[in-house]
Design a protein around this motif. Structure first.
Motif, PDB file in Angstrom:
ATOM      1  N   SER A 294       0.833  -1.203   0.000  1.00 40.86           N
ATOM      2  CA  SER A 294       0.000   0.000   0.000  1.00 40.86           C
ATOM      3  C   SER A 294       0.870   1.256   0.000  1.00 40.86           C
ATOM      4  N   HIS A 295       1.941   1.236   0.792  1.00 38.52           N
ATOM      5  CA  HIS A 295       2.857   2.385   0.845  1.00 38.52           C
ATOM      6  C   HIS A 295       3.533   2.588  -0.520  1.00 38.52           C
ATOM      7  N   PHE A 296       3.943   1.478  -1.147  1.00 36.63           N
ATOM      8  CA  PHE A 296       4.534   1.525  -2.496  1.00 36.63           C
ATOM      9  C   PHE A 296       3.561   2.184  -3.475  1.00 36.63           C
ATOM     10  N   ILE A 297       2.305   1.730  -3.448  1.00 32.52           N
ATOM     11  CA  ILE A 297       1.292   2.254  -4.369  1.00 32.52           C
ATOM     12  C   ILE A 297       1.061   3.743  -4.127  1.00 32.52           C
ATOM     13  N   LYS A 298       0.964   4.126  -2.851  1.00 38.75           N
ATOM     14  CA  LYS A 298       0.720   5.543  -2.530  1.00 38.75           C
ATOM     15  C   LYS A 298       1.890   6.417  -2.979  1.00 38.75           C
ATOM     16  N   LYS A 299       3.116   5.903  -2.855  1.00 37.92           N
ATOM     17  CA  LYS A 299       4.287   6.669  -3.330  1.00 37.92           C
ATOM     18  C   LYS A 299       4.239   6.825  -4.853  1.00 37.92           C
ATOM     19  N   LEU A 301       1.691   6.838  -6.736  1.00 36.98           N
ATOM     20  CA  LEU A 301       0.580   7.708  -7.127  1.00 36.98           C
ATOM     21  C   LEU A 301       0.749   9.135  -6.618  1.00 36.98           C
ATOM     22  N   GLY A 302       1.811   9.389  -5.846  1.00 41.75           N
ATOM     23  CA  GLY A 302       2.057  10.738  -5.365  1.00 41.75           C
ATOM     24  C   GLY A 302       1.351  11.102  -4.083  1.00 41.75           C
ATOM     25  N   TYR A 303       0.771  10.123  -3.385  1.00 47.05           N
ATOM     26  CA  TYR A 303       0.115  10.397  -2.102  1.00 47.05           C
ATOM     27  C   TYR A 303       1.156  10.643  -1.007  1.00 47.05           C
ATOM     28  N   VAL A 304       2.309  10.001  -1.144  1.00 50.39           N
ATOM     29  CA  VAL A 304       3.388  10.101  -0.150  1.00 50.39           C
ATOM     30  C   VAL A 304       4.634  10.620  -0.853  1.00 50.39           C
ATOM     31  N   VAL A 305       5.300  11.585  -0.249  1.00 50.76           N
ATOM     32  CA  VAL A 305       6.525  12.133  -0.849  1.00 50.76           C
ATOM     33  C   VAL A 305       7.700  11.257  -0.430  1.00 50.76           C
TER      34      VAL A 305
END
Length: 305
Positions: A294-299, A301-305
């Motif tokens: 999930s963290h990989f996906i969010k990174k 997609l730009g959700y996490v810097v």
């Protein structure tokens, strides 16, 4: 079977079967989908990440989890199973993420992957990353450790998958995408309580004898024989054992798909065969691959810097 006026793009998901081009309809029988009855590009064309795992309940839970993580509209409790017309697999679409169950073992995941890859191809998906999220037995690792697979290896520790086709054995490479594995390891360092290593994953055709367990209905070897085999596996770089990774890696590689295997260890096989951790501990362990991916996906997609 390029339904609904499909156009070809260079980085689109590929299939390695010329017969598909001449078929009027492609029925994805075990997914209860078809190129004639469903507009696959409209339904699935925006998919960028596919997460597969053995348990139907776990993949539904992951779909609900990623729905919350991506802060999508709607109630995550109300997501619907796209494959409800069959009881073989379940499938949930959450934004650009597809969550699918694959059952246990090479035959079950192989059938699902054939139809999944065709689905992604018919839907004209591009730049897709696939993940297998699962559980495994650790080899020299503490329970709860997440293993990101470097190479999926067979019973003789070779990075290959043997498929029998028309009575002949075809051998396919099982090397996985190094860039995705490195990115996942980096992601783990940004999270709390997700101990993660990169190592080889041994794929067997059985949970008991094939993995050197002493507690099955059949056993023809000693405790010392088991430990000797596990030591050989450890020396060959094997850090965990499961039952799907080789065919997953091989099929993704042949079709040019970036893929990763991310499995948590439920026990250290040097210390035993039975899984004795309390239920709540096992539930938390099983969430670790989900949190990491999930963290990989969010990174991405730009959700996490």
């Amino acid at each position: 079977a390029a339904a609904f006026g499909a156009t070809f793009e260079e980085n689109q998901v590929q299939v390695k079967n010329p017969n598909l081009e001449t078929m009027e309809e492609d029925i994805l029988y075990h997914l209860s989908l078809s190129t004639k009855t469903h507009n696959l590009p409209e339904m699935f064309g925006d998919i960028k990440f596919v997460c597969v795992g053995g348990s139907a309940n776990r993949m539904k839970a992951f779909a609900q989890f990623i729905h919350k993580e991506l802060e999508l509209s709607g109630n995550p409790e109300e997501i619907t199973d796209i494959c409800e017309g069959t009881d073989r697999y379940c499938m949930y679409k959450v934004g650009p993420v597809l969550s699918i169950s694959h059952g246990m073992g090479v035959p079950s995941i192989s059938i699902m992957l054939h139809e999944l890859i065709k689905l992604l191809h018919h839907a004209q998906c591009q730049d897709v990353v696939l993940f297998r999220l699962g559980t495994s037995g650790g080899v020299g690792l503490a329970p709860g450790t997440v293993v990101v697979t470097e190479k999926a290896v067979d019973y003789s520790f070779q990075p290959q998958f043997e498929q029998v086709v028309l009575g002949k054995v075809i051998t396919r490479s099982t090397e996985l995408d190094e860039e995705v594995a490195s990115e996942l390891l980096q992601c783990s360092s940004e999270l709390q309580n997700i101990p993660t290593v990169i190592g080889n994953t041994m794929c067997t055709h059985d949970f008991y004898e094939g993995q050197g367990r002493l507690d099955g209905a059949l056993c023809s070897f000693s405790h010392e024989d088991k430990l000797e085999y596990l030591r050989k596996a450890y020396d060959a770089g094997v850090r965990n054992i499961e039952m799907e990774s080789t065919v997953f890696a091989a099929m993704c590689r042949v079709c040019g798909l970036k893929a990763a295997v991310v499995c948590v260890t439920l026990l250290n096989r040097f210390e035993g065969d039975q899984i004795k951790s309390p239920h709540d501990v096992l539930v938390e362990y099983q969430q670790r691959p989900q949190i990491l991916v999930s963290h990989f996906i969010k990174k991405r997609l730009g959700y996490v810097v």
